[in-house]
Design a protein around this motif. Sequence first.
Motif, PDB file in Angstrom:
ATOM      1  N   ARG A   1      12.985   2.644 -12.696  1.00 54.85           N
ATOM      2  CA  ARG A   1      13.002   4.076 -12.372  1.00 54.85           C
ATOM      3  C   ARG A   1      13.740   4.320 -11.053  1.00 54.85           C
ATOM      4  NH1 ARG A   1       7.701   8.146 -12.125  1.00 54.85           N
ATOM      5  NH2 ARG A   1       8.891  10.083 -11.904  1.00 54.85           N
ATOM      6  N   LEU A   2      13.450   3.496 -10.053  1.00 57.68           N
ATOM      7  CA  LEU A   2      14.117   3.643  -8.757  1.00 57.68           C
ATOM      8  C   LEU A   2      15.614   3.404  -8.897  1.00 57.68           C
ATOM      9  CD1 LEU A   2      13.874   4.051  -5.665  1.00 57.68           C
ATOM     10  CD2 LEU A   2      13.714   1.558  -5.488  1.00 57.68           C
ATOM     11  N   TRP A   3      16.001   2.416  -9.678  1.00 58.96           N
ATOM     12  CA  TRP A   3      17.419   2.113  -9.897  1.00 58.96           C
ATOM     13  C   TRP A   3      18.140   3.329 -10.490  1.00 58.96           C
ATOM     14  CZ3 TRP A   3      19.918  -2.621  -8.932  1.00 58.96           C
ATOM     15  CH2 TRP A   3      21.237  -2.732  -9.427  1.00 58.96           C
ATOM     16  N   ASP A   4      17.551   3.886 -11.531  1.00 57.72           N
ATOM     17  CA  ASP A   4      18.174   5.041 -12.191  1.00 57.72           C
ATOM     18  C   ASP A   4      18.253   6.249 -11.260  1.00 57.72           C
ATOM     19  OD1 ASP A   4      18.441   3.510 -14.465  1.00 57.72           O
ATOM     20  OD2 ASP A   4      16.650   4.325 -15.453  1.00 57.72           O
ATOM     21  N   VAL A   5      17.199   6.486 -10.500  1.00 57.75           N
ATOM     22  CA  VAL A   5      17.176   7.597  -9.546  1.00 57.75           C
ATOM     23  C   VAL A   5      18.236   7.392  -8.463  1.00 57.75           C
ATOM     24  CG1 VAL A   5      15.818   8.584  -7.649  1.00 57.75           C
ATOM     25  CG2 VAL A   5      14.794   8.333  -9.913  1.00 57.75           C
ATOM     26  N   SER A   6      18.381   6.159  -8.016  1.00 59.02           N
ATOM     27  CA  SER A   6      19.344   5.844  -6.953  1.00 59.02           C
ATOM     28  C   SER A   6      20.779   6.051  -7.420  1.00 59.02           C
ATOM     29  CB  SER A   6      19.150   4.400  -6.480  1.00 59.02           C
ATOM     30  OG  SER A   6      17.832   4.189  -6.017  1.00 59.02           O
TER      31      SER A   6
ATOM     32  N   GLY B   1       0.788  -1.217   0.000  1.00 60.05           N
ATOM     33  CA  GLY B   1       0.000   0.000   0.000  1.00 60.05           C
ATOM     34  C   GLY B   1       0.824   1.273   0.000  1.00 60.05           C
ATOM     35  N   ALA B   2       2.145   1.126   0.028  1.00 61.17           N
ATOM     36  CA  ALA B   2       3.022   2.309   0.054  1.00 61.17           C
ATOM     37  C   ALA B   2       3.076   2.975  -1.309  1.00 61.17           C
ATOM     38  CB  ALA B   2       4.421   1.904   0.500  1.00 61.17           C
ATOM     39  N   LYS B   3       3.361   4.258  -1.301  1.00 63.79           N
ATOM     40  CA  LYS B   3       3.522   5.027  -2.524  1.00 63.79           C
ATOM     41  C   LYS B   3       4.823   5.826  -2.444  1.00 63.79           C
ATOM     42  CE  LYS B   3      -0.521   3.802  -4.128  1.00 63.79           C
ATOM     43  NZ  LYS B   3      -0.626   2.852  -5.282  1.00 63.79           N
ATOM     44  N   ILE B   4       5.590   5.788  -3.518  1.00 65.04           N
ATOM     45  CA  ILE B   4       6.804   6.597  -3.594  1.00 65.04           C
ATOM     46  C   ILE B   4       6.464   7.902  -4.291  1.00 65.04           C
ATOM     47  CG2 ILE B   4       9.117   6.764  -4.595  1.00 65.04           C
ATOM     48  CD1 ILE B   4       9.346   3.724  -4.328  1.00 65.04           C
ATOM     49  N   ASP B   5       6.737   9.014  -3.630  1.00 64.74           N
ATOM     50  CA  ASP B   5       6.481  10.324  -4.219  1.00 64.74           C
ATOM     51  C   ASP B   5       7.699  10.703  -5.065  1.00 64.74           C
ATOM     52  OD1 ASP B   5       5.950  12.926  -4.885  1.00 64.74           O
ATOM     53  OD2 ASP B   5       5.254  13.525  -2.892  1.00 64.74           O
ATOM     54  N   TRP B   6       7.646  10.353  -6.339  1.00 64.55           N
ATOM     55  CA  TRP B   6       8.788  10.552  -7.224  1.00 64.55           C
ATOM     56  C   TRP B   6       9.148  12.026  -7.384  1.00 64.55           C
ATOM     57  CZ3 TRP B   6      11.272   6.199  -8.246  1.00 64.55           C
ATOM     58  CH2 TRP B   6      10.559   4.995  -8.248  1.00 64.55           C
ATOM     59  N   ASP B   7       8.190  12.915  -7.184  1.00 64.96           N
ATOM     60  CA  ASP B   7       8.434  14.349  -7.355  1.00 64.96           C
ATOM     61  C   ASP B   7       8.898  15.027  -6.074  1.00 64.96           C
ATOM     62  OD1 ASP B   7       7.633  14.298 -10.066  1.00 64.96           O
ATOM     63  OD2 ASP B   7       5.523  14.378  -9.442  1.00 64.96           O
TER      64      ASP B   7
ATOM     65  N   LYS C   1      10.465   1.179   2.494  1.00 66.16           N
ATOM     66  CA  LYS C   1      10.424  -0.285   2.490  1.00 66.16           C
ATOM     67  C   LYS C   1       9.950  -0.824   1.132  1.00 66.16           C
ATOM     68  CE  LYS C   1      12.570  -0.656   5.346  1.00 66.16           C
ATOM     69  NZ  LYS C   1      13.702  -1.530   5.737  1.00 66.16           N
ATOM     70  N   LEU C   2       9.084  -0.068   0.464  1.00 65.28           N
ATOM     71  CA  LEU C   2       8.739  -0.427  -0.914  1.00 65.28           C
ATOM     72  C   LEU C   2       9.975  -0.283  -1.794  1.00 65.28           C
ATOM     73  CD1 LEU C   2       6.862  -1.140  -3.241  1.00 65.28           C
ATOM     74  CD2 LEU C   2       6.101   1.262  -3.286  1.00 65.28           C
ATOM     75  N   ALA C   3      10.759   0.750  -1.539  1.00 67.26           N
ATOM     76  CA  ALA C   3      12.001   0.936  -2.291  1.00 67.26           C
ATOM     77  C   ALA C   3      12.940  -0.251  -2.073  1.00 67.26           C
ATOM     78  CB  ALA C   3      12.683   2.236  -1.869  1.00 67.26           C
ATOM     79  N   ASN C   4      13.037  -0.749  -0.844  1.00 70.97           N
ATOM     80  CA  ASN C   4      13.859  -1.935  -0.583  1.00 70.97           C
ATOM     81  C   ASN C   4      13.391  -3.116  -1.422  1.00 70.97           C
ATOM     82  OD1 ASN C   4      14.101  -1.109   2.920  1.00 70.97           O
ATOM     83  ND2 ASN C   4      15.691  -0.883   1.384  1.00 70.97           N
ATOM     84  N   ALA C   5      12.082  -3.317  -1.472  1.00 66.45           N
ATOM     85  CA  ALA C   5      11.531  -4.439  -2.235  1.00 66.45           C
ATOM     86  C   ALA C   5      11.783  -4.278  -3.730  1.00 66.45           C
ATOM     87  CB  ALA C   5      10.038  -4.578  -1.953  1.00 66.45           C
ATOM     88  N   LEU C   6      11.610  -3.056  -4.233  1.00 64.90           N
ATOM     89  CA  LEU C   6      11.876  -2.808  -5.646  1.00 64.90           C
ATOM     90  C   LEU C   6      13.351  -2.969  -5.968  1.00 64.90           C
ATOM     91  CD1 LEU C   6       9.583   0.306  -6.157  1.00 64.90           C
ATOM     92  CD2 LEU C   6       9.355  -1.879  -7.361  1.00 64.90           C
ATOM     93  N   PHE C   7      14.195  -2.588  -5.022  1.00 60.38           N
ATOM     94  CA  PHE C   7      15.643  -2.697  -5.231  1.00 60.38           C
ATOM     95  C   PHE C   7      16.076  -4.141  -5.410  1.00 60.38           C
ATOM     96  CE2 PHE C   7      19.904  -2.873  -2.874  1.00 60.38           C
ATOM     97  CZ  PHE C   7      20.635  -2.746  -4.041  1.00 60.38           C
TER      98      PHE C   7
END
Length: 303
Positions: free
Chosen positions: A284-289, A154-160, A178-184
């Motif tokens: 997207r998260l990978w590139d941002v990181s 249910g988490a949301k990443i605020d990309w902006d 924690k969603l970022a951890n899972a996506l990573f």
Amino acid sequence: MSGFTEADVLDQSGKAFIVTGANTGLGFEASRVLAARGARVLLACRDKAKAEDAMARIREATPKADLAFLPLDQADLASIRTAAELAAKEPRIDALINNAGVMTPPLARTKQGFELQFGVNHLGCFALTALLLPKLAETKGSRVVVTSSIAHRGAKIDWDDLDARKSYSRFGRYAASKLANALFFFEMDRRLRAAGSPVTVVGCHPGSASTNLGRYLGPLQVLLPLVKLFLNTAAMGAWPTLQAATGRVKPGGYYGPTGFRGIRGVSGEVSRSAEAQDPEFARRLWDVSVKMTAIDPGLPQAN
């Protein structure tokens, strides 16, 4: 009892593990068990005195434990680089256990100005893993363990607004990290396979464990004695970590408590949210990181 507990951790003699946030909670419990099974354990912590206290407590049960302090402040990319350089001098590293994290603090920032929860829980984990990949690749069967949470659902990443310059919610930002951890670990698994790397990445979560992560809960802390009756102990919460680091696992698999709603119980393979397995979000998260940390793991994009 069908499932993985610390009793299922086999002899680890000759192996070496890095455990971040190892002086307390899940990290301490995982370090304790690994040391008892004969592994060399590098306790990666900010505070030397607390790390030394943790090592003394481990040695009470395992007098000959092979332990070392690895200075690491995951809120500072310079400290992460130094820790990786020190760790790379070890003869071998069999697993990096990314356990360190912060939960629902007041708005604060890392040394580089990132929102603290995203900066420590995700970017610090991303950076340390990226820097240690070459060392890990030297050892056949090596693993990276990434700790997520049931809060990722249910988490949301605020990309902006990743740096929380516009708004801040303690719980919302924690869940997003924690969603970022899972996506990573989802994306890293795809890229490791594409690269033919010998390194395996695995995700885990502790369910709802009784640790000091909840120290920022404020008035709600008065409920903790009652709530703790329904939680995993820290030792139980470490079972998924230990399974991910030492057990039979699937590359890119996700492990956690298999009891009531994933809150407690023995460890086993568990499910993730659809968002945690979204290839577009993960890329997207990978590139941002990479952009935010200026550290590139050098793994090719998966198809």
